[in-house]
Scaffold this motif. Structure first.
Motif, PDB file in Angstrom:
ATOM      1  N   LEU A 192      -0.601 -13.391  24.886  1.00 12.52           N
ATOM      2  CA  LEU A 192      -1.982 -13.271  24.408  1.00 12.52           C
ATOM      3  C   LEU A 192      -2.945 -13.004  25.570  1.00 12.52           C
ATOM      4  N   LYS A 193      -2.772 -13.825  26.624  1.00 17.21           N
ATOM      5  CA  LYS A 193      -3.670 -13.729  27.770  1.00 17.21           C
ATOM      6  C   LYS A 193      -3.572 -12.334  28.394  1.00 17.21           C
ATOM      7  N   ASP A 194      -2.321 -11.891  28.586  1.00 20.70           N
ATOM      8  CA  ASP A 194      -2.098 -10.563  29.163  1.00 20.70           C
ATOM      9  C   ASP A 194      -2.738  -9.481  28.310  1.00 20.70           C
ATOM     10  N   PHE A 195      -2.571  -9.613  26.979  1.00 19.83           N
ATOM     11  CA  PHE A 195      -3.101  -8.575  26.089  1.00 19.83           C
ATOM     12  C   PHE A 195      -4.611  -8.454  26.248  1.00 19.83           C
ATOM     13  N   PHE A 196      -5.300  -9.622  26.271  1.00 19.62           N
ATOM     14  CA  PHE A 196      -6.757  -9.546  26.345  1.00 19.62           C
ATOM     15  C   PHE A 196      -7.260  -9.202  27.737  1.00 19.62           C
ATOM     16  N   GLN A 197      -6.354  -9.291  28.719  1.00 25.47           N
ATOM     17  CA  GLN A 197      -6.714  -8.796  30.050  1.00 25.47           C
ATOM     18  C   GLN A 197      -6.288  -7.342  30.215  1.00 25.47           C
ATOM     19  N   GLY A 198      -5.801  -6.770  29.118  1.00 22.41           N
ATOM     20  CA  GLY A 198      -5.418  -5.347  29.167  1.00 22.41           C
ATOM     21  C   GLY A 198      -4.101  -5.110  29.864  1.00 22.41           C
TER      22      GLY A 198
ATOM     23  N   ARG B 156      -2.080   1.917  31.261  1.00 17.58           N
ATOM     24  CA  ARG B 156      -2.511   3.180  31.859  1.00 17.58           C
ATOM     25  C   ARG B 156      -1.974   4.357  31.042  1.00 17.58           C
ATOM     26  N   LEU B 157      -0.695   4.230  30.647  1.00 16.00           N
ATOM     27  CA  LEU B 157      -0.040   5.282  29.861  1.00 16.00           C
ATOM     28  C   LEU B 157      -0.807   5.535  28.561  1.00 16.00           C
ATOM     29  N   ILE B 158      -1.172   4.420  27.884  1.00 16.20           N
ATOM     30  CA  ILE B 158      -1.873   4.554  26.603  1.00 16.20           C
ATOM     31  C   ILE B 158      -3.275   5.117  26.817  1.00 16.20           C
ATOM     32  N   LEU B 159      -3.966   4.624  27.855  1.00 21.16           N
ATOM     33  CA  LEU B 159      -5.327   5.117  28.103  1.00 21.16           C
ATOM     34  C   LEU B 159      -5.326   6.600  28.454  1.00 21.16           C
TER      35      LEU B 159
ATOM     36  N   GLN C 125       5.873  -1.749  21.876  1.00 22.97           N
ATOM     37  CA  GLN C 125       5.105  -2.950  21.551  1.00 22.97           C
ATOM     38  C   GLN C 125       3.609  -2.721  21.795  1.00 22.97           C
ATOM     39  N   GLY C 126       3.279  -2.147  22.941  1.00 20.51           N
ATOM     40  CA  GLY C 126       1.877  -1.895  23.272  1.00 20.51           C
ATOM     41  C   GLY C 126       1.232  -0.932  22.297  1.00 20.51           C
TER      42      GLY C 126
ATOM     43  N   THR D 187       2.172  -0.285  19.177  1.00 19.95           N
ATOM     44  CA  THR D 187       2.029  -0.876  17.845  1.00 19.95           C
ATOM     45  C   THR D 187       0.763  -1.729  17.782  1.00 19.95           C
ATOM     46  N   LEU D 188       0.539  -2.531  18.817  1.00 23.47           N
ATOM     47  CA  LEU D 188      -0.671  -3.356  18.864  1.00 23.47           C
ATOM     48  C   LEU D 188      -1.930  -2.491  18.925  1.00 23.47           C
ATOM     49  N   THR D 189      -1.874  -1.430  19.735  1.00 21.27           N
ATOM     50  CA  THR D 189      -3.041  -0.564  19.866  1.00 21.27           C
ATOM     51  C   THR D 189      -3.392   0.097  18.531  1.00 21.27           C
ATOM     52  N   PHE D 190      -2.355   0.581  17.836  1.00 19.03           N
ATOM     53  CA  PHE D 190      -2.597   1.206  16.533  1.00 19.03           C
ATOM     54  C   PHE D 190      -3.227   0.213  15.569  1.00 19.03           C
ATOM     55  N   ALA D 191      -2.703  -1.020  15.567  1.00 14.35           N
ATOM     56  CA  ALA D 191      -3.231  -2.043  14.658  1.00 14.35           C
ATOM     57  C   ALA D 191      -4.700  -2.328  14.973  1.00 14.35           C
ATOM     58  N   LEU D 192      -5.015  -2.421  16.261  1.00 11.95           N
ATOM     59  CA  LEU D 192      -6.393  -2.683  16.673  1.00 11.95           C
ATOM     60  C   LEU D 192      -7.309  -1.541  16.230  1.00 11.95           C
ATOM     61  N   LEU D 193      -6.831  -0.330  16.426  1.00  9.26           N
ATOM     62  CA  LEU D 193      -7.600   0.870  16.078  1.00  9.26           C
ATOM     63  C   LEU D 193      -7.907   0.906  14.583  1.00  9.26           C
ATOM     64  N   VAL D 194      -6.868   0.635  13.773  1.00 10.59           N
ATOM     65  CA  VAL D 194      -7.063   0.674  12.325  1.00 10.59           C
ATOM     66  C   VAL D 194      -8.024  -0.422  11.892  1.00 10.59           C
ATOM     67  N   SER D 195      -7.914  -1.618  12.505  1.00  7.73           N
ATOM     68  CA  SER D 195      -8.849  -2.694  12.167  1.00  7.73           C
ATOM     69  C   SER D 195     -10.284  -2.270  12.438  1.00  7.73           C
TER      70      SER D 195
END
Lengths: 313, 281
Positions: A71-77, A91-94, A282-283, A285-293
């Motif tokens: 969780l901590k890592d995710f919110f620190q990007g 970096r890859l996703i950005l 994994q990254g 999937t989370l990014t897509f979920a965040l985007l759709v939200s």
């Protein structure tokens, strides 16, 4: 309730949902068949290397602690490093995300540009040849797989007639528009069909409404009636539909980017699956979920803007 | 004496089958026949190489031409029907049954069952459907079986929502309240009384969903995550021919038309059933 507290409430509602999403992704990553460690270290890793790597990745910690770190890592990007490309997943996703966002937005704009005028034509000329033609073509398009439409457009307009490039993304904004025209058209076509069908039905319904009769009786110009009264009211349900289908658009981008060889996150997803690059999957999937939200929240806000009754409720 | 004649004519006129239903039945019927008896309908083996007849255009001998190994494209499309009809059924059957069950229970009992269902829906809709299915397939590994698992895990939600909404509307109806007063068990009220009146939208959606199932199955096949080559699945066939589109268009184009036709067939079937099953539709 004012507009901003409505937005705030919607944002707060998303948080528990997203928390569960993170739990699911976390759990799935640890249930993977085939040890990710083997994927990282290779088959011939010694016991010592495994212990060391486990320690570095925090895999020797109890699960709740691991989840906290996750969780901590995710919110620190920090989404970890790609196994195959050896660079941080973030970096890859950005790097790749702007391409996909450009493509999906472009597709959404094209879909609306196709659907809105054609829905008006179809509704105002209900049951004529024009209506039947528009509905027929879109119905056919809905039944065609996205990759098939893409391949045919690519062959005909790209390879044969050479009107459009057969792959890539270009460098300037103008080039992006040109390079991504066929992919965006491919991606947006299904959405255009869904929007057109819904908007046509809404327009027909609104045209029956008393306030439209009243506007006519007042002697308003037909263009004013259509633009101000009919379109705005018919758009309300269409905006919601639009938002709900953005998720489909992002999913479709996975396929479109593969067909047209576009370096976006969708293609990255497919490549990562074949490369068993779990941190990237994994990254993403989370990014897509965040985007759709985010899109869902935005949809609700726009819906509230168009339809004041939402706030009263 | 005219009255009985009118009585016999009128219901028949009213129940005359809609053209869309007939067209849908014919198209899907043809595909089901291909799926059941491919060896009878296909003139050649779908996997037999014929290096004497490589990349030939459509002729009387090879109706849809041949591919780069000399395989007969028509035969491969016919055998593909077997797989794609299976995909249509297996991607939707479990979601239909399970979604109906969950939708009926949450719609009838409401309260906490409803609340839990609402949360699950919120979570599932957060992922784009295709991304979620692809992610699950990524975890489980490519292949048809894992695709069925992935789609089933997500697909039941739509049926659940449809049935739940219908049941909620029906359970306040007089006949349902009468059932309660008569002391019938909830199971009897739900499944014998409410469900038959609530299931129409789910059945109509089921037809559309089968078309969506084929679109999804062929998309995953195209990406290499669904049916694996050399299986004659329509999406795989299109992927096989994609490098020859400029020179041998028939390899990819005919399987694509098969998918499109199946999609149109299921849509027509759904529309027709909607007309047939809705009393005032």
């Amino acid at each position: 309730m004012n507009r901003w507290s409505y937005v705030l409430i919607r944002v707060l509602q998303v948080i528990p949902t997203f928390f569960v999403v993170m739990v699911l992704v976390f759990a799935a990553a640890r249930l993977l068949p085939g040890d990710p460690l083997t994927a990282i270290l290779g088959e011939r890793a010694t016991e010592e290397m495994v212990v060391k790597a486990k320690h570095e990745l925090g895999l020797d910690q109890p699960l709740p602690v691991q989840f906290w770190i996750f969780l901590k890592d995710f919110f620190q990007g920090n989404l970890g490093d790609s196994i195959n490309l050896k660079v941080p997943v973030t970096r890859l996703i950005l790097e790749r995300m702007p391409v996909t966002l450009f493509l999906t937005l472009y597709a959404a704009v094209l879909a609306a540009a196709l659907a809105i005028p054609l829905a008006f034509v179809a509704a105002l000329r209900k049951d004529t040849w024009a209506d039947n033609l528009i509905r027929g073509v879109f119905q056919l398009g809905l039944s065609m797989p996205v990759f098939y439409i893409g391949l045919q457009l690519l062959t005909l307009l790209g390879a044969r007639l050479r009107w459009f490039p057969v792959g890539g993304y270009g460098n300037t904004f103008g080039e992006h528009l040109y390079y991504l025209f066929l992919p965006a058209l491919t991606l947006g076509f299904n959405l255009a069909a869904i929007l057109m069908r819904n908007l046509r039905a809404s327009i027909l319904e609104v045209l029956q409404a008393e306030y439209v009769d009243f506007a006519r009786a007042k002697g308003l110009r037909p263009s004013l009636i259509l633009g101000k009264h009919v379109l705005r009211n018919a758009l309300i349900s269409t905006v919601t539909l639009f938002g709900l289908n953005i998720g489909g658009l992002i999913g479709g981008a996975v396929i479109t980017e593969t067909v047209f060889a576009i370096p976006g996150v969708g293609r990255l997803m497919v490549d990562s699956i074949f490369g068993r690059d779990y941190p990237v999957i994994q990254g993403l999937t989370l990014t897509f979920a965040l985007l759709v939200s985010l899109v869902f929240i935005l949809t609700d806000v726009i819906h509230a803007q168009l339809d004041p009754r939402v706030e009263a409720a | 004496m005219a009255a009985p004649a009118l009585l016999t004519v009128k219901p028949r006129a009213r129940r005359r089958l809609k053209p869309s239903l007939v067209a849908g039945l014919v198209i899907i019927g043809a595909f089901v026949l291909m799926a059941l008896f491919p060896q009878v309908i296909a003139p050649y083996s779908p996997t037999a190489f014929d290096y004497q007849a490589v990349l030939q255009g459509p002729t009387a001998k090879h109706l849809f031409g041949t591919d780069n190994f000399g395989r007969d494209v028509f035969s491969r499309v016919v055998w593909g029907a077997q797989l794609d009809m299976q995909i249509a059924l297996f991607t939707t059957l479990f979601p239909f049954l399970f979604g109906t069950l969950i939708g009926a229970l949450t719609g009838y009992y409401g309260r906490w069952a409803d609340a839990i269902f609402g949360r699950v829906v919120d979570i599932v809709v957060t992922f784009p459907f295709l991304v979620l299915v692809i992610a699950i397939v990524a975890v489980l590994g490519p292949g048809l079986k894992n695709m069925y698992i992935a789609v089933s895990a997500v697909g039941w939600i739509t049926y659940g929502r449809l049935i739940r909404a219908e049941i909620r509307g029906q359970k306040r109806a007089e006949y349902a309240l009468a059932g309660q007063v008569m002391g019938y068990t909830p199971a009897r009220i739900i499944f014998r009384h409410l469900l038959p009146n609530a299931i129409t939208p789910a059945i109509v959606y089921w037809m559309t969903d089968m078309a969506l199932g084929i679109l999804l199955g062929s998309s995953l096949g195209y990406l290499g995550l669904g049916a694996q080559p050399p299986t004659a699945e329509w999406g795989v066939l299109i992927a096989d021919g994609k490098n020859f589109l400029a020179t041998a268009w028939w390899i990819s184009t005919f399987p694509g038309l098969a998918i499109t036709l199946a999609g149109v067939g299921f849509s027509l079937l759904g529309d027709g059933l909607a007309d047939l099953l809705r009393p005032r539709g």
